[in-house]
Scaffold this active site. Structure first.
Site, mmCIF file in Angstrom:
data_model
loop_
_atom_site.group_PDB
_atom_site.id
_atom_site.type_symbol
_atom_site.label_atom_id
_atom_site.label_comp_id
_atom_site.label_asym_id
_atom_site.label_seq_id
_atom_site.Cartn_x
_atom_site.Cartn_y
_atom_site.Cartn_z
ATOM 1 N N ASP A 91 0.816 -1.215 0.000
ATOM 2 C CA ASP A 91 0.000 0.000 0.000
ATOM 3 C C ASP A 91 0.850 1.266 0.000
ATOM 4 O O ASP A 91 0.532 2.255 -0.670
ATOM 5 C CB ASP A 91 -0.875 -0.040 1.273
ATOM 6 C CG ASP A 91 -2.168 0.707 1.108
ATOM 7 O OD1 ASP A 91 -2.339 1.351 0.067
ATOM 8 O OD2 ASP A 91 -2.993 0.645 2.030
ATOM 9 N N LYS A 177 -10.553 7.590 10.349
ATOM 10 C CA LYS A 177 -10.582 7.832 8.900
ATOM 11 C C LYS A 177 -9.137 7.756 8.414
ATOM 12 O O LYS A 177 -8.367 8.698 8.544
ATOM 13 C CB LYS A 177 -11.158 9.227 8.619
ATOM 14 C CG LYS A 177 -11.878 9.382 7.286
ATOM 15 C CD LYS A 177 -11.039 9.133 6.057
ATOM 16 C CE LYS A 177 -10.157 10.322 5.696
ATOM 17 N NZ LYS A 177 -9.254 10.013 4.554
ATOM 18 N N LEU A 181 -4.822 7.037 0.600
ATOM 19 C CA LEU A 181 -3.660 6.470 -0.095
ATOM 20 C C LEU A 181 -3.213 5.153 0.537
ATOM 21 O O LEU A 181 -2.489 4.385 -0.090
ATOM 22 C CB LEU A 181 -2.507 7.476 -0.107
ATOM 23 C CG LEU A 181 -2.849 8.846 -0.712
ATOM 24 C CD1 LEU A 181 -1.641 9.767 -0.688
ATOM 25 C CD2 LEU A 181 -3.361 8.683 -2.145
ATOM 26 N N GLY A 230 -1.144 15.223 9.716
ATOM 27 C CA GLY A 230 -1.074 15.465 8.273
ATOM 28 C C GLY A 230 -0.509 16.831 7.973
ATOM 29 O O GLY A 230 0.305 17.360 8.742
ATOM 30 N N SER A 231 -0.985 17.427 6.883
ATOM 31 C CA SER A 231 -0.408 18.696 6.427
ATOM 32 C C SER A 231 -0.910 19.883 7.248
ATOM 33 O O SER A 231 -1.967 19.824 7.871
ATOM 34 C CB SER A 231 -0.768 18.909 4.958
ATOM 35 O OG SER A 231 -2.170 19.058 4.829
ATOM 36 N N THR A 234 -4.408 21.198 5.844
ATOM 37 C CA THR A 234 -5.572 20.425 6.282
ATOM 38 C C THR A 234 -5.781 20.565 7.792
ATOM 39 O O THR A 234 -6.914 20.713 8.261
ATOM 40 C CB THR A 234 -5.426 18.943 5.877
ATOM 41 O OG1 THR A 234 -5.251 18.889 4.458
ATOM 42 C CG2 THR A 234 -6.641 18.134 6.245
ATOM 43 N N GLY A 235 -4.684 20.551 8.552
ATOM 44 C CA GLY A 235 -4.782 20.698 10.008
ATOM 45 C C GLY A 235 -5.420 22.022 10.394
ATOM 46 O O GLY A 235 -6.268 22.099 11.292
ATOM 47 N N SER A 236 -5.014 23.062 9.692
ATOM 48 C CA SER A 236 -5.554 24.389 9.971
ATOM 49 C C SER A 236 -7.044 24.456 9.624
ATOM 50 O O SER A 236 -7.850 25.038 10.360
ATOM 51 C CB SER A 236 -4.724 25.407 9.179
ATOM 52 O OG SER A 236 -5.368 26.621 9.130
ATOM 53 N N GLU A 252 -0.949 17.116 14.726
ATOM 54 C CA GLU A 252 0.470 16.846 14.519
ATOM 55 C C GLU A 252 0.736 17.119 13.047
ATOM 56 O O GLU A 252 0.273 16.382 12.183
ATOM 57 C CB GLU A 252 0.783 15.396 14.908
ATOM 58 C CG GLU A 252 2.230 15.228 15.282
ATOM 59 C CD GLU A 252 3.091 14.793 14.126
ATOM 60 O OE1 GLU A 252 3.410 15.653 13.276
ATOM 61 O OE2 GLU A 252 3.432 13.609 14.082
ATOM 62 N N CYS A 286 7.392 13.227 9.361
ATOM 63 C CA CYS A 286 7.119 14.605 9.792
ATOM 64 C C CYS A 286 8.302 15.183 10.559
ATOM 65 O O CYS A 286 8.572 16.378 10.482
ATOM 66 C CB CYS A 286 5.857 14.641 10.643
ATOM 67 S SG CYS A 286 5.873 13.399 11.936
ATOM 68 N N GLU A 385 8.497 22.212 3.926
ATOM 69 C CA GLU A 385 8.550 20.759 4.072
ATOM 70 C C GLU A 385 8.436 20.120 2.689
ATOM 71 O O GLU A 385 7.529 20.420 1.928
ATOM 72 C CB GLU A 385 7.382 20.287 4.956
ATOM 73 C CG GLU A 385 7.376 18.792 5.156
ATOM 74 C CD GLU A 385 6.336 18.339 6.188
ATOM 75 O OE1 GLU A 385 5.157 18.678 6.017
ATOM 76 O OE2 GLU A 385 6.730 17.653 7.144
HETATM 77 P P1 NAI Z 1 -3.385 15.755 4.140
HETATM 78 O O1 NAI Z 1 -3.122 16.525 5.360
HETATM 79 O O2 NAI Z 1 -4.290 16.385 3.144
HETATM 80 O O3 NAI Z 1 -3.997 14.318 4.502
HETATM 81 C C1 NAI Z 1 -3.938 13.737 5.771
HETATM 82 C C2 NAI Z 1 -5.295 13.158 6.146
HETATM 83 O O4 NAI Z 1 -6.260 14.196 6.143
HETATM 84 C C3 NAI Z 1 -5.821 12.097 5.172
HETATM 85 O O5 NAI Z 1 -6.510 11.104 5.880
HETATM 86 C C4 NAI Z 1 -6.801 12.882 4.328
HETATM 87 O O6 NAI Z 1 -7.805 12.094 3.752
HETATM 88 C C5 NAI Z 1 -7.383 13.837 5.346
HETATM 89 N N1 NAI Z 1 -7.980 15.050 4.787
HETATM 90 C C6 NAI Z 1 -7.646 15.724 3.651
HETATM 91 N N2 NAI Z 1 -8.421 16.807 3.499
HETATM 92 C C7 NAI Z 1 -9.273 16.836 4.553
HETATM 93 C C8 NAI Z 1 -10.305 17.719 4.962
HETATM 94 N N3 NAI Z 1 -10.632 18.795 4.252
HETATM 95 N N4 NAI Z 1 -10.951 17.457 6.123
HETATM 96 C C9 NAI Z 1 -10.626 16.390 6.863
HETATM 97 N N5 NAI Z 1 -9.673 15.514 6.512
HETATM 98 C C10 NAI Z 1 -8.990 15.728 5.375
HETATM 99 O O7 NAI Z 1 -1.979 15.406 3.507
HETATM 100 P P2 NAI Z 1 -1.575 14.868 2.056
HETATM 101 O O8 NAI Z 1 -2.309 15.621 0.994
HETATM 102 O O9 NAI Z 1 -1.689 13.402 2.052
HETATM 103 O O10 NAI Z 1 -0.022 15.266 1.997
HETATM 104 C C11 NAI Z 1 0.354 16.601 1.713
HETATM 105 C C12 NAI Z 1 1.532 17.021 2.541
HETATM 106 O O11 NAI Z 1 1.212 16.949 3.910
HETATM 107 C C13 NAI Z 1 2.798 16.188 2.415
HETATM 108 O O12 NAI Z 1 3.562 16.561 1.318
HETATM 109 C C14 NAI Z 1 3.491 16.496 3.708
HETATM 110 O O13 NAI Z 1 4.207 17.707 3.586
HETATM 111 C C15 NAI Z 1 2.363 16.691 4.683
HETATM 112 N N6 NAI Z 1 2.115 15.492 5.493
HETATM 113 C C16 NAI Z 1 2.534 15.482 6.795
HETATM 114 C C17 NAI Z 1 2.381 14.352 7.556
HETATM 115 C C18 NAI Z 1 2.828 14.301 8.970
HETATM 116 O O14 NAI Z 1 3.120 13.217 9.473
HETATM 117 N N7 NAI Z 1 2.851 15.402 9.684
HETATM 118 C C19 NAI Z 1 1.805 13.122 7.006
HETATM 119 C C20 NAI Z 1 1.341 13.248 5.658
HETATM 120 C C21 NAI Z 1 1.523 14.394 4.952
HETATM 121 MG MG MG Z 2 -1.348 3.012 -1.746
#
Ligand code: NAI
Ligand code: MG
Length: 492
Positions: A91, A177, A181, A230-231, A234-236, A252, A286, A385
């Site tokens: 995966d 959730k 990916l 996550g990002s 999205t966190g904001s 985080e 991260c 990042e």
């Molecule tokens: P993302 O922050 O969009 O996705 C993380 C999670 O949030 C996933 O489960 C996704 O489905 C969910 N998500 C996306 N949009 C959402 C919304 N509007 N409301 C609620 N949940 C939502 O991150 P993405 O697009 O996979 O990766 C983008 C960048 O984020 C990476 O290039 C990296 O810089 C950063 N990232 C940081 C991580 C960390 O461990 N701090 C992990 C993954 C990504």
């Molecule tokens: Mg995959």
């Protein structure tokens, strides 16, 4: 492999009937399909979790009783290590030894929080000394309610465990959730929960897209607490959505962490940790130390050895022997990283090695281990990042300069310092504005220790007792000794 949603201890299809593709990033082939959960499915899952929290047995159990179930979950994960690790490779693309490590850690997280659940039976009530005679008080810890957990794709099952295990230990019920990916191992948690005897609705897993399933979980009025990794963007967003209902949140987010190497560090040790800090897990970490600061006297020697070793890293399919660098998670991330590399070159940073797709690996989402020197301090490559195997290295001359450079970031997740001078290392460690600091290493992560960031890297701490506290409310219960009339209105 599961392909349905796990709601109220049952496997159900998405209300829409839709599915989405699970893709192997080593060759961009679709390997499976899973249910595309949307708002209706999230609503069903949250309602199941709500009902389980309000009227179900989970939170009424003693901590010791919850611990039995959590321990069984940990045991079941441990017993399935090889199978789950291979699923993670399929995966996510990561090399098998990294995936095995993840799954072993995941089992460990469940075992750790089983112990904390047990301790909660003694620790949940704490006497408070009051400054007024006639009153006694205690602080009581209680589960916060329904927890919504939204997690990323870089450590799929491990990130699920960092939220699910402490939430369940606290007595909360959960809707998880996973990232679209990497949905596979999170779904296995449903099967693992069933085998362990987790009651209906205590854990629900809804796979689906972020703006769809993720957003509706964040918005749901019956969710009491949101935990997100996550990002920053999205966190904001999630923080803004949570504000409407004043939900508790822990975030985080990203990082651009520094590793400061003083000249008294043995060169080979420095090389090992610089590389581990950025190339491990394809740089999709991260806390990756993606900015490296090397004290002037050893700068040239370190750079020469670093470029030599980075070029030797075995790239390949995660299941192949000796592979230490697999593909990035998907094409979008690969393009994002390649664009950042081009930007770095355009900004005037010196490309020391790597910088492209390794030849022979065009069929997957691979990126060469990449090293930049002298990246401009105000450029993208030094500040943003990248989330890939790309490191920027600069030299420094004084301790104060190194600290200032390390702290000059909008992020504050992690930082690391290497020096044979333990007093200096300790001094620098305290000067870092970051939530996780390593001395003479970079990245080792322990379930017992707090994890989280300063500044834009997030809010709150996971793991350890801090992780459990994320899922606990604190209530004060104060008693008055009636033998002493209060006498404000009713004169005694
Ligand atoms: P993302 O922050 O969009 O996705 C993380 C999670 O949030 C996933 O489960 C996704 O489905 C969910 N998500 C996306 N949009 C959402 C919304 N509007 N409301 C609620 N949940 C939502 O991150 P993405 O697009 O996979 O990766 C983008 C960048 O984020 C990476 O290039 C990296 O810089 C950063 N990232 C940081 C991580 C960390 O461990 N701090 C992990 C993954 C990504
Ligand atoms: Mg995959």
């Amino acid at each position: 492999m599961q392909d349905k949603l796990f709601i109220n201890n049952e496997w159900v299809g998405a209300a829409s009937g839709e599915m989405f593709n699970v893709v192997d990033p080593s060759n961009n082939q679709t390997v499976h399909q899973v249910a595309k959960g949307g708002p209706a499915d999230v609503n069903a899952a949250v309602n199941a979790a709500r009902e389980a929290f309000d009227n179900g047995p989970w939170r009424q159990l003693t901590g010791a009783e919850r611990a039995i179930v959590l321990r069984k979950m940990g045991d079941e994960i441990a017993a399935r290590t090889d199978e789950l690790a291979r699923m993670e490779v399929l995966d996510n693309g990561k090399p098998l030894p990294e995936a095995v490590w993840d799954i072993e850690d995941t089992a460990g997280v469940f075992h750790f929080y089983a112990d904390l659940a047990e301790r909660l039976d003694d620790d949940a009530e704490e006497e408070i000394v009051l400054g007024m005679e006639g009153f006694t008080s205690k602080a009581v810890k209680e589960p916060i309610g329904v927890a919504g957990a939204i997690i990323p794709w870089n450590f799929p099952m491990l990130m699920a465990s960092w939220k699910v295990a402490p939430a369940l230990a606290a007595g909360c019920t959960v809707v998880l959730k996973p990232s679209e990916l990497t949905p596979l191992t999170a779904l296995e948690l449903g099967d693992i929960a069933l085998k362990a005897g987790l009651p209906n609705g205590a854990l629900n897993v809804v796979t689906g897209l972020g703006p769809d399933a993720g957003a509706s979980l964040a918005e749901h009025p019956n969710v009491d607490k949101l935990a997100f990794t996550g990002s920053v963007v999205t966190g904001s967003n999630i923080m803004a959505v949570a504000a409407r209902d004043v939900k508790a949140i822990s975030l985080e987010l990203g990082g651009k962490s520094a590793l400061v190497v003083f000249a008294d560090t043995p060169i080979e040790e420095a090389i090992e940790w610089i590389m581990f800090g950025i190339f491990w897990n394809q740089g999709e970490v991260c806390s990756a130390t993606s900015r490296v600061l090397i004290e002037e006297p050893i700068y040239d020697a370190v750079m020469a050895r670093l470029a030599e070793e980075a070029s030797k890293i075995k790239i390949g399919h995660g299941l192949d022997d000796g592979v230490l660098l697999g593909p990035q998670i998907n094409k979008a991330q690969q393009s994002k990283i390649l664009n950042a590399i081009e930007k770095g070159k355009a900004e005037g940073a010196l490309l020391v090695c790597g910088g492209g797709v390794p030849s022979g690996f065009e069929h997957g989402c691979y990126i060469e281990p990449t090293i930049f020197a002298n990246a401009p301090l105000d450029g993208l490559i030094w500040n943003e990042e990248i989330f890939g195997p790309v490191v920027c290295v600069r030299s420094f001359t004084t301790e104060a300069e190194a600290i200032a450079l390390a702290n000059a970031s909008e992020f504050g997740l992690a930082a690391a310092v290497m020096s044979a001078d333990t007093e200096r290392a300790e001094r620098v460690a305290h000067a870092f504005r970051a939530g996780i600091v390593w001395i003479n290493c970079s990245q080792p992560t322990f379930t017992e220790a707090p994890w989280g960031g300063y500044k834009k890297s997030g809010i709150g701490r996971e793991l350890g007792v801090w992780g459990l506290n994320n899922y606990l409310e604190t209530k004060q219960i104060t008693s008055y000794d009636n033998s002493k009339p209060w006498g404000w209105y009713i004169k005694g």
